[in-house]
Design a protein around this motif. Structure first.
Motif, PDB file in Angstrom:
ATOM      1  N   PRO A 226      29.730  -9.877  -3.809  1.00 23.54           N
ATOM      2  CA  PRO A 226      29.240 -10.257  -2.936  1.00 23.54           C
ATOM      3  C   PRO A 226      27.985  -9.247  -2.347  1.00 23.54           C
ATOM      4  CG  PRO A 226      30.786 -11.068  -3.451  1.00 23.54           C
ATOM      5  CD  PRO A 226      31.375  -9.857  -4.186  1.00 23.54           C
ATOM      6  N   SER A 227      28.679  -8.280  -1.573  1.00 24.38           N
ATOM      7  CA  SER A 227      28.133  -8.036  -1.222  1.00 24.38           C
ATOM      8  C   SER A 227      26.650  -6.790  -1.497  1.00 24.38           C
ATOM      9  CB  SER A 227      28.598  -6.759  -0.332  1.00 24.38           C
ATOM     10  OG  SER A 227      29.469  -7.171   0.750  1.00 24.38           O
ATOM     11  N   VAL A 228      26.698  -6.839  -2.587  1.00 24.90           N
ATOM     12  CA  VAL A 228      25.093  -6.520  -3.380  1.00 24.90           C
ATOM     13  C   VAL A 228      24.196  -7.543  -3.374  1.00 24.90           C
ATOM     14  CG1 VAL A 228      24.772  -5.361  -5.268  1.00 24.90           C
ATOM     15  CG2 VAL A 228      26.400  -4.828  -3.959  1.00 24.90           C
TER      16      VAL A 228
ATOM     17  N   GLU B 204      36.423  -1.434  17.627  1.00 16.66           N
ATOM     18  CA  GLU B 204      35.169  -1.527  16.504  1.00 16.66           C
ATOM     19  C   GLU B 204      33.513  -2.036  16.751  1.00 16.66           C
ATOM     20  OE1 GLU B 204      35.523  -1.024  12.989  1.00 16.66           O
ATOM     21  OE2 GLU B 204      37.293   0.410  13.721  1.00 16.66           O
ATOM     22  N   PRO B 205      33.020  -2.506  15.954  1.00 17.56           N
ATOM     23  CA  PRO B 205      30.981  -2.310  16.723  1.00 17.56           C
ATOM     24  C   PRO B 205      31.252  -3.692  15.894  1.00 17.56           C
ATOM     25  CG  PRO B 205      31.275  -0.533  14.189  1.00 17.56           C
ATOM     26  CD  PRO B 205      32.394  -1.079  15.173  1.00 17.56           C
ATOM     27  N   GLU B 206      29.904  -4.273  16.488  1.00 16.43           N
ATOM     28  CA  GLU B 206      30.207  -5.782  16.759  1.00 16.43           C
ATOM     29  C   GLU B 206      29.726  -5.777  15.064  1.00 16.43           C
ATOM     30  OE1 GLU B 206      30.991  -8.696  18.290  1.00 16.43           O
ATOM     31  OE2 GLU B 206      31.579  -7.420  19.764  1.00 16.43           O
ATOM     32  N   TYR B 207      28.115  -4.699  15.129  1.00 18.27           N
ATOM     33  CA  TYR B 207      27.966  -5.193  13.057  1.00 18.27           C
ATOM     34  C   TYR B 207      26.655  -3.634  13.349  1.00 18.27           C
ATOM     35  CZ  TYR B 207      24.449  -6.870  16.481  1.00 18.27           C
ATOM     36  OH  TYR B 207      22.652  -6.897  17.777  1.00 18.27           O
TER      37      TYR B 207
ATOM     38  N   GLU C 223      31.321  -3.220   5.713  1.00 17.53           N
ATOM     39  CA  GLU C 223      31.180  -3.154   3.600  1.00 17.53           C
ATOM     40  C   GLU C 223      29.243  -3.273   3.411  1.00 17.53           C
ATOM     41  OE1 GLU C 223      32.340  -6.450   0.336  1.00 17.53           O
ATOM     42  OE2 GLU C 223      33.812  -5.703   1.391  1.00 17.53           O
ATOM     43  N   GLN C 224      29.172  -4.639   3.984  1.00 20.46           N
ATOM     44  CA  GLN C 224      27.865  -4.398   3.892  1.00 20.46           C
ATOM     45  C   GLN C 224      26.150  -2.797   4.226  1.00 20.46           C
ATOM     46  OE1 GLN C 224      26.489  -7.694   5.764  1.00 20.46           O
ATOM     47  NE2 GLN C 224      26.084  -9.006   4.433  1.00 20.46           N
ATOM     48  N   VAL C 225      27.029  -2.240   4.785  1.00 20.80           N
ATOM     49  CA  VAL C 225      26.313  -1.033   5.276  1.00 20.80           C
ATOM     50  C   VAL C 225      26.391   0.511   4.541  1.00 20.80           C
ATOM     51  CG1 VAL C 225      27.301   0.368   7.268  1.00 20.80           C
ATOM     52  CG2 VAL C 225      24.836  -0.026   7.299  1.00 20.80           C
TER      53      VAL C 225
END
Length: 123
Positions: free
Chosen positions: A83-85, A25-28, A43-45
């Motif tokens: 929350p992510s929005v 899994e990527p770090e980010y 989730e954010q992306v």
């Protein structure tokens, strides 16, 4: 005037830690906006990606936060997108984040000295 959602930036992709080659899994994920680079969770992306959808609502200037949250729940199966929005993670590298309350003045790129090519002297 109604508030609408517009997705800004360019997805640079996932970042994997070279010190952890076994980790799948990527770090980010990185998204850049001009010279700024932000680090985002999956989730954010995904929510940022969802903000590019719904061309009809975008073309009619009615793509709102509620539209984005609905799309994230229905199409991308994110149970609580709220929350992510609303989050804006700090940039971890690059220049400081833009302040939306302060307009950005365009700047010209630096001019190299005469008789140079990209900072290297021309014989």
């Amino acid at each position: 005037m109604a508030k609408i959602i517009m997705a800004l930036g360019r997805g640079v992709g996932p970042w994997y830690d070279p010190a952890k080659p076994e980790k799948k899994e990527p770090e980010y994920y990185e998204i850049c906006l001009g010279p700024l680079v932000g680090e985002f969770s999956l989730e954010q992306v995904t929510i940022w990606t969802a903000a590019h959808d719904s061309l009809e609502e975008h073309s009619e200037h009615r793509f709102t936060r509620a539209s984005l949250e609905r799309l994230a729940r229905e199409k991308y199966k994110i149970t609580n997108p709220g929350p992510s929005v609303g989050e804006e993670p700090p940039a971890t590298h690059g220049p400081p984040r833009l302040d939306p309350a302060r307009p950005v003045e365009p700047t010209a790129p630096p001019t190299p000295p005469p008789n140079t090519l990209g900072g290297r002297a021309i014989p």
